[in-house]
Design a protein around this motif. Structure first.
Motif, PDB file in Angstrom:
ATOM      1  N   UNK A 261       0.832  -1.211   0.000  1.00  0.00           N
ATOM      2  CA  UNK A 261       0.000   0.000   0.000  1.00  0.00           C
ATOM      3  C   UNK A 261       0.863   1.256   0.000  1.00  0.00           C
ATOM      4  N   UNK A 262       1.953   1.236   0.756  1.00  0.00           N
ATOM      5  CA  UNK A 262       2.874   2.378   0.760  1.00  0.00           C
ATOM      6  C   UNK A 262       3.413   2.614  -0.643  1.00  0.00           C
ATOM      7  N   UNK A 263       3.796   1.533  -1.305  1.00  0.00           N
ATOM      8  CA  UNK A 263       4.334   1.657  -2.665  1.00  0.00           C
ATOM      9  C   UNK A 263       3.270   2.186  -3.623  1.00  0.00           C
ATOM     10  N   UNK A 264       2.079   1.615  -3.570  1.00  0.00           N
ATOM     11  CA  UNK A 264       1.004   2.067  -4.455  1.00  0.00           C
ATOM     12  C   UNK A 264       0.718   3.553  -4.264  1.00  0.00           C
ATOM     13  N   UNK A 265       0.667   3.984  -3.021  1.00  0.00           N
ATOM     14  CA  UNK A 265       0.376   5.392  -2.731  1.00  0.00           C
ATOM     15  C   UNK A 265       1.438   6.314  -3.321  1.00  0.00           C
ATOM     16  N   UNK A 266       2.679   5.812  -3.399  1.00  0.00           N
ATOM     17  CA  UNK A 266       3.788   6.638  -3.885  1.00  0.00           C
ATOM     18  C   UNK A 266       4.018   6.489  -5.383  1.00  0.00           C
ATOM     19  N   UNK A 267       3.247   5.620  -6.043  1.00  0.00           N
ATOM     20  CA  UNK A 267       3.373   5.471  -7.484  1.00  0.00           C
ATOM     21  C   UNK A 267       4.435   4.490  -7.937  1.00  0.00           C
ATOM     22  N   UNK A 268       4.765   3.538  -7.080  1.00  0.00           N
ATOM     23  CA  UNK A 268       5.687   2.473  -7.470  1.00  0.00           C
ATOM     24  C   UNK A 268       5.085   1.137  -7.066  1.00  0.00           C
ATOM     25  N   UNK A 269       5.826   0.053  -7.265  1.00  0.00           N
ATOM     26  CA  UNK A 269       5.314  -1.278  -6.960  1.00  0.00           C
ATOM     27  C   UNK A 269       6.197  -1.977  -5.931  1.00  0.00           C
ATOM     28  N   UNK A 270       5.580  -2.815  -5.128  1.00  0.00           N
ATOM     29  CA  UNK A 270       6.282  -3.527  -4.064  1.00  0.00           C
ATOM     30  C   UNK A 270       7.515  -4.286  -4.573  1.00  0.00           C
ATOM     31  N   UNK A 271       7.426  -5.067  -5.660  1.00  0.00           N
ATOM     32  CA  UNK A 271       8.622  -5.810  -6.098  1.00  0.00           C
ATOM     33  C   UNK A 271       9.777  -4.897  -6.509  1.00  0.00           C
ATOM     34  N   UNK A 272       9.469  -3.711  -7.007  1.00  0.00           N
ATOM     35  CA  UNK A 272      10.536  -2.769  -7.363  1.00  0.00           C
ATOM     36  C   UNK A 272      11.305  -2.342  -6.117  1.00  0.00           C
ATOM     37  N   UNK A 273      10.563  -1.993  -5.087  1.00  0.00           N
ATOM     38  CA  UNK A 273      11.216  -1.606  -3.836  1.00  0.00           C
ATOM     39  C   UNK A 273      11.951  -2.786  -3.214  1.00  0.00           C
ATOM     40  N   UNK A 274      11.382  -3.993  -3.349  1.00  0.00           N
ATOM     41  CA  UNK A 274      12.007  -5.183  -2.762  1.00  0.00           C
ATOM     42  C   UNK A 274      13.380  -5.450  -3.372  1.00  0.00           C
ATOM     43  N   UNK A 275      13.501  -5.295  -4.690  1.00  0.00           N
ATOM     44  CA  UNK A 275      14.778  -5.541  -5.362  1.00  0.00           C
ATOM     45  C   UNK A 275      15.798  -4.465  -4.993  1.00  0.00           C
ATOM     46  N   UNK A 276      15.350  -3.223  -4.895  1.00  0.00           N
ATOM     47  CA  UNK A 276      16.281  -2.122  -4.679  1.00  0.00           C
ATOM     48  C   UNK A 276      16.641  -1.884  -3.216  1.00  0.00           C
ATOM     49  N   UNK A 277      15.816  -2.357  -2.301  1.00  0.00           N
ATOM     50  CA  UNK A 277      16.013  -2.053  -0.886  1.00  0.00           C
ATOM     51  C   UNK A 277      17.415  -2.399  -0.369  1.00  0.00           C
ATOM     52  N   UNK A 278      17.949  -3.609  -0.611  1.00  0.00           N
ATOM     53  CA  UNK A 278      19.285  -3.914  -0.064  1.00  0.00           C
ATOM     54  C   UNK A 278      20.373  -3.007  -0.614  1.00  0.00           C
ATOM     55  N   UNK A 279      20.237  -2.555  -1.854  1.00  0.00           N
ATOM     56  CA  UNK A 279      21.273  -1.751  -2.494  1.00  0.00           C
ATOM     57  C   UNK A 279      21.351  -0.338  -1.936  1.00  0.00           C
ATOM     58  N   UNK A 280      20.405   0.048  -1.093  1.00  0.00           N
ATOM     59  CA  UNK A 280      20.494   1.350  -0.441  1.00  0.00           C
ATOM     60  C   UNK A 280      21.659   1.398   0.534  1.00  0.00           C
ATOM     61  N   UNK A 281      22.138   0.244   0.960  1.00  0.00           N
ATOM     62  CA  UNK A 281      23.313   0.157   1.816  1.00  0.00           C
ATOM     63  C   UNK A 281      24.548  -0.015   0.930  1.00  0.00           C
TER      64      UNK A 281
END
Length: 322
Positions: A261-281
């Motif tokens: 829901x957070x992703x949808x509200x911001x105009x992106x998709x959950x799997x996109x954030x899931x793939x990119x999340x670790x690379x923020x470190x």
């Protein structure tokens, strides 16, 4: 595609997880396996991860065949040690399948745990033979959960010996838990750890000890299983989704739906954030995603390349579940 470093090895931020080339859960043809690797290459992916465990060597053979015509210095391959493959022709002749391990292949071999020096040396030699290479870029101790004593002594020592010889470029351990990986970082001379399922939007336990310690010791981290085996792999979370290869609990389903829901509200998709999340470190060198077909490759690349708005990251980071 952007790259990051593991010791002297440079890997693409998105890696090709080749377990599915070993017929994980269902069969793949040789042609489809090659097509997936070809598509990965066309998308700029140059890091490929495999293991003897994946289809009793089938994944390694298929990956080696698909990369055989590529310049060897242009890509990185990691494989693993700890499970020796012992010939069992009588089982294969009887039509027995290896499906109890999740791989739909004839049971031509059985797996035997072995983190001894001889076991590691034989494992790397067999892997190189199946791949058709003369060196291995990265070697991980594979799932040594119940074998700490042998893996952390003779296993690591053997990999260090191979690293000194130039047969292996970087060494480490790969597991589905963070605590023992932190112990490897603390007590052993390794270059990298692969943490599966513990550095995800839903399960961030690797952030507690492993990531800070790895940064302190200058040990790289590779993140795998970023979808937690399915729960974070779709924009809309299903009530029958899997978490760590079993039915997800109601609590985890609710948490994943909150993240979606957070992703949808911001105009992106959950799997996109899931793939990119670790690379923020910055200590995370690569995210390895399982790929079976060219469509899987294209989907993974789109998710890696998608724009995730800053507002989404702020809310996702604040929404800590585990």
């Amino acid at each position: 595609m952007r790259t990051r470093t593991i010791g002297r090895v440079s890997v693409t931020e998105l890696g090709f997880g080749a377990a599915q080339l070993g017929n994980l859960s269902r069969s793949v043809t040789d042609e489809d396996a090659r097509a997936a690797v070809d598509e990965a290459w066309s998308q700029g992916i140059r890091y490929f991860d495999t293991a003897p465990h994946y289809g009793l060597g089938l994944s390694e053979r298929r990956l080696g065949d698909a990369l055989a015509d590529r310049p060897r210095d242009d890509f990185v391959v990691s494989s693993k040690v700890g499970r020796l493959l012992i010939d069992t022709p009588e089982r294969a002749a009887a039509g027995v399948l290896d499906d109890a391990q999740g791989f739909i292949v004839p049971a031509t071999h059985r797996r035997r745990w072995d983190f001894s020096r001889d076991g590691v040396m034989r494992s790397v030699e067999d892997t190189l033979d199946r791949l058709g290479f003369d060196r291995l870029d990265i070697a991980y101790l594979h799932d040594p959960d119940a074998h700490w004593e042998q893996a952390s002594t003779s296993g690591v020592a053997a990999l260090m010996e191979l690293r000194d010889q130039g047969v292996v470029g970087a060494i480490g351990a790969g597991m589905n838990q963070a605590s023992m990986l932190a112990r490897f970082v603390r007590e052993c001379d390794i270059d990298v750890v692969m943490v599966a399922g513990r550095l995800t939007l839903l399960d961030r336990t690797a952030q507690l000890e492993l990531l800070p310690l790895a940064a302190e010791r200058k040990v790289a981290v590779v993140a795998a299983a970023v979808y937690n085996s399915g729960l974070l792999s779709t924009r809309i979370v299903s009530d029958d989704a899997s978490f760590d290869y079993r039915q997800a609990s109601p609590e985890n389903i609710r948490a994943a739906k909150d993240l979606a829901a957070i992703c949808d509200d911001a105009g992106c998709e959950l799997p996109e954030a899931a793939v990119q999340f670790p690379l923020r470190d910055r200590g995370v060198a690569s995210v390895v995603v399982g790929m079976r077909t060219p469509d899987h490759v294209r989907s993974a690349f789109r998710r890696y390349s998608a724009s995730v708005p800053a507002v989404a990251w702020r809310r996702l980071v604040e929404h800590s579940h585990m």
